[in-house]
Enzyme design. Structure first.
Site, short mmCIF file in Angstrom:
data_model
loop_
_atom_site.label_atom_id
_atom_site.label_comp_id
_atom_site.label_asym_id
_atom_site.label_seq_id
_atom_site.Cartn_x
_atom_site.Cartn_y
_atom_site.Cartn_z
N SER A 1 -42.91 -4.11 13.02
CA SER A 1 -42.46 -3.57 11.75
C SER A 1 -41.05 -4.10 11.45
O SER A 1 -40.85 -5.31 11.36
CB SER A 1 -42.51 -2.04 11.78
N GLU B 1 -48.78 -8.69 8.43
CA GLU B 1 -49.27 -7.33 8.18
C GLU B 1 -48.17 -6.59 7.43
O GLU B 1 -47.05 -7.08 7.31
CB GLU B 1 -49.61 -6.61 9.49
N HIS C 1 -49.51 -1.83 11.86
CA HIS C 1 -49.50 -0.40 11.57
C HIS C 1 -50.93 0.14 11.54
O HIS C 1 -51.44 0.53 10.49
CB HIS C 1 -48.81 -0.14 10.24
#
Length: 307
Positions: free
Chosen positions: A116, A212, A277
């Site tokens: 992330s 992502e 995620h």
């Protein structure tokens, strides 16, 4: 794109430091994550400011200076074998320029784990230190605490990386074919935000690019991909692996955008590869050479991720 230096694998009893370079960390989840690490026969230690919250901007885990100091102290501690990020959120870009990169290099290679917002550190470690890093579950993350697949795949990568030379997913080909390259990537919005900074590589040329994101509307995903395309950052990429698009628009809508923006690259593209995620997220090593087979949804590393 060159392969990067592989850090050493972990052994029972290894000391791992848990730091919070991004968002604030819930104490209960942190304690649960530390229990998991102890169950792996590791010796986890926490950074001084790991539970801090910024006095003005409550989306940050303490001040930029404190978060940077915690990270640097953990990395430069000779007793620490790995640095695990507690969570993502936002904040790495505010602290990364405060790190002493010469001191980090002098401390020698060790493991960095996160995803992330940690994408900005993955890029910086590749550019500044030439070091393999692991895009994987974080120590205070729900997936790390509660999901057996996420736990076991990360544990295998850390302790017995030769057992996960082939990373198998449930992915399917958007564009079929095979490709070879060096694995890189992370969170799409962070890769776009890193363009033009001193910590970002010039392009993904020669790479197998992992992408992502989370909680983004389709037009924003379009903007990030278009920015990477316009900047020439995707020129020469060898293949693309697509992870999760959690809390984004309906998957058919996101898929249509991904085909539109990436289908013209002329390289294999695989979707739903199972990193990022999502529940049971796979650990993906960045900086190692590998072969992507989009038709079988597999990524086969030339060598184990860690020595």
């Amino acid at each position: 794109m060159k392969e990067l230096l592989r850090p050493a694998r972990l052994a029972p009893g290894a000391r791992v430091a848990v730091v919070a370079p991004s968002g604030p960390v819930p104490e209960q989840r942190l304690q649960a994550g530390l229990d998991v690490l102890r169950g792996w026969d590791l010796d986890p230690v926490t950074a001084t400011h790991v539970l801090d919250r910024h006095g003005t901007f409550d989306y940050l885990a303490g001040t930029d200076a404190d978060r940077a100091a915690d990270f640097q102290a953990a990395w430069c501690d000779p007793s620490v074998d790995a640095v695990l990020c507690a969570r993502g959120g936002y904040g790495v870009q505010r602290m990364v320029d405060l790190l002493d990169w010469e001191a980090l290099r002098a401390a020698g290679p060790k493991l960095l784990v996160g995803f992330s917002d940690i994408t900005a550190l993955h890029e910086a470690f590749a550019v500044r230190l030439g070091l393999v890093t692991l895009h994987g579950p974080m120590a205070a993350g729900v997936d790390f605490i509660k999901n057996a697949r996420a736990q076991e795949h990360l544990k295998a990568t850390l302790f017995a990386p030769e057992t996960v030379r082939t990373i198998a997913s449930d992915g399917t080909a958007l564009v079929p074919g095979r490709a070879r390259g060096v694995v890189l990537g992370g969170c799409l919005c962070l890769l776009a935000a890193e363009l033009g900074t001193s910590h970002a590589r010039d392009s993904a040329r020669g790479g197998l690019l992992c992408l992502e994101d989370v909680g983004e509307e389709t037009y924003r995903l379009d903007r990030y991909l278009t920015q990477l395309l316009r900047a020439g950052w995707l020129d020469g990429v060898r293949g693309v692996l697509l992870g999760s698009w959690e809390r984004c628009d309906a998957h058919d809508r996101v898929r249509a955008l991904l085909v539109d923006r990436l289908g013209g690259l002329g390289v294999p593209v695989v979707e739903e590869f199972g990193f990022g995620h999502c529940d049971g997220a796979l650990t993906i090593p960045f900086g190692v050479a590998a072969e992507l087979d989009a038709d079988t949804g597999t990524l086969t590393l030339d060598e184990p991720a860690l020595r």
